[in-house]
Design an enzyme around this catalytic site. Structure first.
Site, mmCIF file in Angstrom:
data_model
loop_
_atom_site.group_PDB
_atom_site.id
_atom_site.type_symbol
_atom_site.label_atom_id
_atom_site.label_comp_id
_atom_site.label_asym_id
_atom_site.label_seq_id
_atom_site.Cartn_x
_atom_site.Cartn_y
_atom_site.Cartn_z
ATOM 1 N N CYS A 115 -80.783 -56.275 -24.696
ATOM 2 C CA CYS A 115 -80.908 -54.550 -24.096
ATOM 3 C C CYS A 115 -80.894 -53.784 -22.976
ATOM 4 O O CYS A 115 -80.582 -52.454 -22.698
ATOM 5 C CB CYS A 115 -82.559 -54.721 -24.737
ATOM 6 S SG CYS A 115 -82.898 -54.788 -26.368
ATOM 7 N N HIS A 158 -84.440 -47.271 -22.054
ATOM 8 C CA HIS A 158 -84.150 -47.966 -23.355
ATOM 9 C C HIS A 158 -85.691 -48.268 -24.294
ATOM 10 O O HIS A 158 -86.901 -47.628 -23.890
ATOM 11 C CB HIS A 158 -84.320 -49.628 -22.889
ATOM 12 C CG HIS A 158 -83.976 -50.394 -23.634
ATOM 13 N ND1 HIS A 158 -83.122 -49.955 -25.366
ATOM 14 C CD2 HIS A 158 -84.669 -51.443 -24.309
ATOM 15 C CE1 HIS A 158 -83.557 -51.367 -26.197
ATOM 16 N NE2 HIS A 158 -84.195 -52.343 -25.912
ATOM 17 N N ASN A 164 -84.598 -49.421 -31.912
ATOM 18 C CA ASN A 164 -84.114 -50.821 -31.450
ATOM 19 C C ASN A 164 -83.130 -50.730 -31.152
ATOM 20 O O ASN A 164 -82.476 -51.868 -32.322
ATOM 21 C CB ASN A 164 -85.104 -51.558 -30.492
ATOM 22 C CG ASN A 164 -84.475 -52.081 -29.231
ATOM 23 O OD1 ASN A 164 -83.131 -51.691 -28.735
ATOM 24 N ND2 ASN A 164 -84.949 -53.012 -28.948
HETATM 25 O O1 UT7 Z 1 -85.423 -54.154 -26.171
HETATM 26 C C1 UT7 Z 1 -85.824 -55.392 -26.278
HETATM 27 C C2 UT7 Z 1 -87.053 -56.355 -25.604
HETATM 28 N N1 UT7 Z 1 -88.074 -56.041 -26.781
HETATM 29 C C3 UT7 Z 1 -88.689 -55.809 -26.415
HETATM 30 O O2 UT7 Z 1 -89.283 -54.494 -25.224
HETATM 31 C C4 UT7 Z 1 -90.179 -55.625 -27.338
HETATM 32 C C5 UT7 Z 1 -91.379 -55.817 -26.759
HETATM 33 N N2 UT7 Z 1 -92.640 -56.369 -27.265
HETATM 34 C C6 UT7 Z 1 -93.199 -55.020 -28.778
HETATM 35 O O3 UT7 Z 1 -92.856 -53.915 -29.066
HETATM 36 C C7 UT7 Z 1 -94.896 -55.592 -29.429
HETATM 37 O O4 UT7 Z 1 -94.885 -57.445 -28.974
HETATM 38 C C8 UT7 Z 1 -93.801 -55.965 -30.819
HETATM 39 C C9 UT7 Z 1 -93.755 -54.429 -31.500
HETATM 40 C C10 UT7 Z 1 -93.538 -56.769 -31.222
HETATM 41 C C11 UT7 Z 1 -95.531 -56.351 -31.461
HETATM 42 O O5 UT7 Z 1 -96.432 -54.977 -30.975
HETATM 43 P P1 UT7 Z 1 -97.676 -55.804 -30.149
HETATM 44 O O6 UT7 Z 1 -98.826 -54.920 -29.994
HETATM 45 O O7 UT7 Z 1 -97.505 -56.702 -28.596
HETATM 46 O O8 UT7 Z 1 -98.369 -57.315 -31.476
HETATM 47 P P2 UT7 Z 1 -98.950 -58.635 -31.679
HETATM 48 O O9 UT7 Z 1 -97.598 -59.158 -31.593
HETATM 49 O O10 UT7 Z 1 -100.306 -58.808 -30.676
HETATM 50 O O11 UT7 Z 1 -99.595 -58.697 -32.894
HETATM 51 C C12 UT7 Z 1 -100.732 -58.151 -33.042
HETATM 52 C C13 UT7 Z 1 -101.383 -58.099 -34.629
HETATM 53 C C14 UT7 Z 1 -101.962 -59.679 -34.874
HETATM 54 O O12 UT7 Z 1 -102.187 -59.881 -35.752
HETATM 55 P P3 UT7 Z 1 -103.525 -60.672 -35.309
HETATM 56 O O13 UT7 Z 1 -103.007 -62.032 -34.326
HETATM 57 O O14 UT7 Z 1 -104.042 -59.757 -33.805
HETATM 58 O O15 UT7 Z 1 -104.360 -60.562 -37.042
HETATM 59 C C15 UT7 Z 1 -100.499 -59.441 -35.602
HETATM 60 O O16 UT7 Z 1 -100.194 -61.026 -36.281
HETATM 61 O O17 UT7 Z 1 -100.408 -57.570 -35.133
HETATM 62 C C16 UT7 Z 1 -100.346 -58.381 -36.262
HETATM 63 N N3 UT7 Z 1 -98.708 -57.637 -36.962
HETATM 64 C C17 UT7 Z 1 -98.385 -56.982 -37.857
HETATM 65 N N4 UT7 Z 1 -99.086 -56.593 -38.425
HETATM 66 C C18 UT7 Z 1 -98.861 -55.512 -38.928
HETATM 67 C C19 UT7 Z 1 -97.324 -57.934 -35.834
HETATM 68 N N5 UT7 Z 1 -96.407 -57.424 -36.670
HETATM 69 C C20 UT7 Z 1 -96.826 -56.490 -37.308
HETATM 70 C C21 UT7 Z 1 -96.445 -55.496 -38.358
HETATM 71 N N6 UT7 Z 1 -97.032 -55.151 -39.383
HETATM 72 N N7 UT7 Z 1 -95.140 -55.406 -38.584
#
Ligand code: UT7
Length: 329
Positions: free
Chosen positions: A116, A256, A286
């Protein structure tokens, strides 16, 4: 030694017509529009569906548009630097395919792999040819067909990414505008919090790697989010301080587009109001190396000569950085 400055003299873009909305994704994996919008800021992304077209097609379209808008003929281009992690082939470089597609027969061409952060790494690389007096016209392209490495049964990654490409033409500047400074960092991540496990020399393609879906992106979202937020905010603040810029001096932040919450944190750290921040993540998701030139394209009519602009990105590697430029068109 006298150093020329390189400036962006044209911008081009390519976005596929097909849209994949949050509502479409609701039918594919266990997710919902509200979660995606509030956690990432994304509403829809573009997907290159034509099976006969890949990253080089989008990159070539973007490059052609940039050259046409500058009135520069393809055979005048000296160098093509292409940022991508979704090359058409493992080799030759996608830049070579672009060189052929646009007819830039006098250019040498190569790829930069910085995920990225690819576009800003490529921009700094391309600018050095002009700064050193070794080239007059350099095409810098960022583009990815992310849909080709996404596992559409993995809700943690498939909601984020889209396809697209952007290109800029760099030429020597004689009016004080152009790329003034850049800061780049790498922190090799042997835990591989963000990577594509198979298809390289570590794990060549096999039935097992295909069955295990190891040709798709794997990401530890939380770990990457934490690093990206501090990385982009810190390096943006650092480049402002290094160049004696305060928030009032900065006309635009071009971040980004990985997650709206990362963008907001970066803008806050820089003291910038939201009207100075380019955001199109809602429409395109993205696009990896495509995000920054696609923003420049979308905002090009609002940019004024002399505007101070900070570009910043964070990606797999880990790689991150910032570029400070004065808009020169
Ligand atoms: O571009 C290159 C670099 N990449 C990035 O910068 C991406 C960086 N990371 C992110 O943007 C975020 O971490 C994500 C968007 C990937 C995920 O968001 P988050 O707020 O960090 O969510 P999380 O992984 O902490 O998950 C929170 C909850 C989990 O459920 P529990 O364990 O709290 O019950 C996940 O299982 O959300 C759940 N979850 C979803 N729920 C509905 C994870 N993905 C989804 C989804 N829909 N698509």
């Amino acid at each position: 030694m006298e150093v020329n400055r390189a400036k962006i003299t044209a911008v081009g873009h390519f976005l596929p017509d097909d849209k994949l909305t949050n509502f479409d994704l609701e039918k594919m994996v266990d997710t919902n529009d509200e979660w995606i919008r509030t956690r990432t800021g994304i509403k829809e992304r573009r997907i290159l569906k034509d099976p006969d077209k890949a990253t080089s097609y989008m990159a070539a379209e973007a490059a052609k548009e940039a050259l046409e808008s500058a009135g520069v003929s393809p055979d005048e281009v000296d160098v093509i630097v292409m940022a991508t992690v979704t090359p058409d082939y493992m080799f030759p470089a996608t830049a070579c395919l672009v060189q052929d597609k646009i007819g830039a027969k006098n250019a040498f061409a190569f790829d930069v792999s910085a995920a990225c952060s690819g576009f800003i790494y490529a921009l700094t690389t391309g600018a050095t040819f002009i700064e050193a007096g070794r080239a007059k016209k350099v095409l810098v392209i960022g583009g990815d067909k992310m849909s080709s490495i996404i596992d559409y049964s993995d809700r943690t990654t498939c909601i984020i990414f889209g396809d697209g490409a952007g290109a800029v033409l760099l030429e020597a500047s004689d009016d004080g505008t152009g790329i003034i400074d850049s800061i780049h960092y790498t922190e090799g991540d042997t835990n591989l919090a963000l990577h594509q496990p198979a298809g390289g020399s570590m794990k060549p393609a096999s039935h097992d790697t295909v069955d295990a879906r190891e040709h798709s992106i794997r990401q530890d979202g939380r770990a990457v989010f934490k690093k990206a937020t501090t990385g982009m905010a810190d390096v943006s603040a650092e480049i402002m301080e290094k160049n004696d810029l305060d928030a009032d001096d900065v006309a635009w932040l071009v971040p980004h587009q990985a997650n709206l919450r990362i963008i907001d944190a970066t803008a806050n750290r820089m003291g910038l109001s939201s009207d100075k921040v380019m955001i199109n993540i809602d429409r395109y998701g993205n696009t990896t190396a495509g995000t920054i030139p696609l923003c420049l394209y979308d905002w090009k009519d609002q940019l004024k000569k002399g505007d101070n602009i900070i570009l910043t990105a964070f990606g797999g590697g880990f790689t991150w950085g910032a570029v400070y430029l004065k808009w020169g068109i």
